[in-house]
Scaffold this motif. Structure first.
Motif, short mmCIF file in Angstrom:
data_model
loop_
_atom_site.label_atom_id
_atom_site.label_comp_id
_atom_site.label_asym_id
_atom_site.label_seq_id
_atom_site.Cartn_x
_atom_site.Cartn_y
_atom_site.Cartn_z
N PRO A 121 93.41 38.45 5.90
CA PRO A 121 93.78 39.31 4.77
C PRO A 121 92.70 39.34 3.70
O PRO A 121 92.13 38.30 3.35
CB PRO A 121 95.07 38.68 4.25
N GLN A 122 92.41 40.52 3.21
CA GLN A 122 91.38 40.71 2.20
C GLN A 122 92.01 40.98 0.83
O GLN A 122 93.04 41.64 0.73
CB GLN A 122 90.46 41.87 2.58
N LYS A 123 91.38 40.49 -0.21
CA LYS A 123 91.85 40.73 -1.57
C LYS A 123 91.14 41.96 -2.13
O LYS A 123 90.19 41.88 -2.90
CB LYS A 123 91.59 39.50 -2.44
N TRP A 124 91.65 43.12 -1.72
CA TRP A 124 90.98 44.38 -2.03
C TRP A 124 90.90 44.66 -3.52
O TRP A 124 89.93 45.27 -4.00
CB TRP A 124 91.72 45.53 -1.34
N LEU A 125 91.89 44.26 -4.27
CA LEU A 125 91.95 44.61 -5.69
C LEU A 125 91.63 43.45 -6.62
O LEU A 125 91.68 43.62 -7.85
CB LEU A 125 93.35 45.15 -6.03
N THR A 126 91.28 42.31 -6.06
CA THR A 126 90.98 41.15 -6.91
C THR A 126 89.60 40.55 -6.63
O THR A 126 89.00 39.98 -7.52
CB THR A 126 92.05 40.06 -6.74
#
Length: 307
Positions: free
Chosen positions: A157-162
């Protein structure tokens, strides 16, 4: 018939340069341009050369280039310019390829073309802020569908917005999707203007599809293609709503990592009340856009064929 009578027949209004009636018709348009275009430009130019400026009292102190020097040295502006150039350099080619491919697909359909046109155009008439809320959910680190599908490929999982290195990727993806619909419609309009006889002659000669595309479709679509390129570049440079809707105006992402030039101007003007710096940034931005426009015009004269 005398020469004067022939001129009246050709031009009933006479010489429009001295025609008060013609200027009277144009007066409302000039008034709108003057109030909403020319006056703000002159106002911005004046504010940008002040060393300090108070917007409420419309007073400034010191004239010079100090505001421009501050903006050019500001790390936030450099980051905003870099992010904007990334969106232009990466997002524009992807948008054009996807829009052209979708337009070719829709144009090849014999049935259901109108349905697909409606489906593809719906996002264009939907509020960017509303779409941004959907994309915030899609990019959610824990519950977003993007990470859900990536898990099937074995991607963590990637932290796209952080994550600071992924925020501009999220903005670019959103910008590409948000500007896709209108460009598909433009390509479809260009494709439907091409005379079908060209394709019929190519089929009779047994011309391969890839040669038909590069020898017939693209040359005849060059004017539309170039117009889409210009619109895409302008849309990418004006990226603001996508940033605001994804991050809710909270500093354009963690540590300002997703800030763009237009968002920098907004932030400097409304959040920091540094009007002279915002005006200087707007002037620099205008110079960059004008330079790119001149380059695009120079290229279009050599590569674009109008039929």
């Amino acid at each position: 018939m005398s020469r004067r009578d022939r001129q009246r027949v050709e031009n009933p209004l006479g010489n429009t340069r001295f025609s008060a009636k013609a200027y009277l018709y144009l007066l409302p348009a000039f008034a709108v341009l003057g109030v909403f275009v020319f006056y703000p430009i002159v106002k911005t130019l004046r504010m940008g050369f002040y060393e300090s400026y108070v917007y409420l009292t419309d007073t400034g102190k010191g004239l010079g280039l100090a505001s421009f020097a501050y903006v050019l040295k500001d790390p936030a502006f450099r980051l905003a310019l870099r992010n904007t150039l990334i969106i232009v350099a990466v997002g524009v080619p992807i948008t054009i390829v996807l829009a052209l491919g979708s337009a070719l697909f829709i144009n090849s359909l014999r049935k259901g073309r109108g349905v697909f046109q409606t489906i593809y155009f719906l996002p264009y008439v939907t509020s960017t802020i509303a779409i941004g809320l959907v994309f915030r959910w899609l990019f959610h680190s824990d519950y977003g569908y993007i990470n859900y599908f990536l898990s099937f490929l074995g991607v963590a999982p990637q932290k796209w917005l952080t994550a600071p290195n992924l925020t501009i990727v999220s903005v670019t993806i959103f910008t590409v999707w948000n500007g896709l619909a209108f460009k598909i419609v433009l390509f479809l309009a260009g494709l439907q203007k091409i005379d079908p006889q060209y394709y019929q002659a190519a089929r009779i000669d047994g011309t391969p599809p890839h040669r038909v595309f590069f020898r017939i479709t693209m040359p005849l679509l060059s004017s539309t293609f170039w117009m889409v390129v210009i619109i895409s570049v302008i849309h990418a440079f004006k990226t603001y709503n996508e940033v605001y809707s994804l991050f809710g105006g909270n500093g354009a992402g963690p540590g300002n990592s997703a800030i763009t030039v237009v968002y920098y101007i907004y932030d400097m003007f409304f959040n920091r009340s540094q009007v002279h710096y915002a005006s200087a940034a707007a002037i620099i931005f205008l110079v960059i856009v004008l330079a790119l426009t001149a380059i695009q015009k120079w290229v279009s004269r050599r590569l674009v064929h109008y039929v």
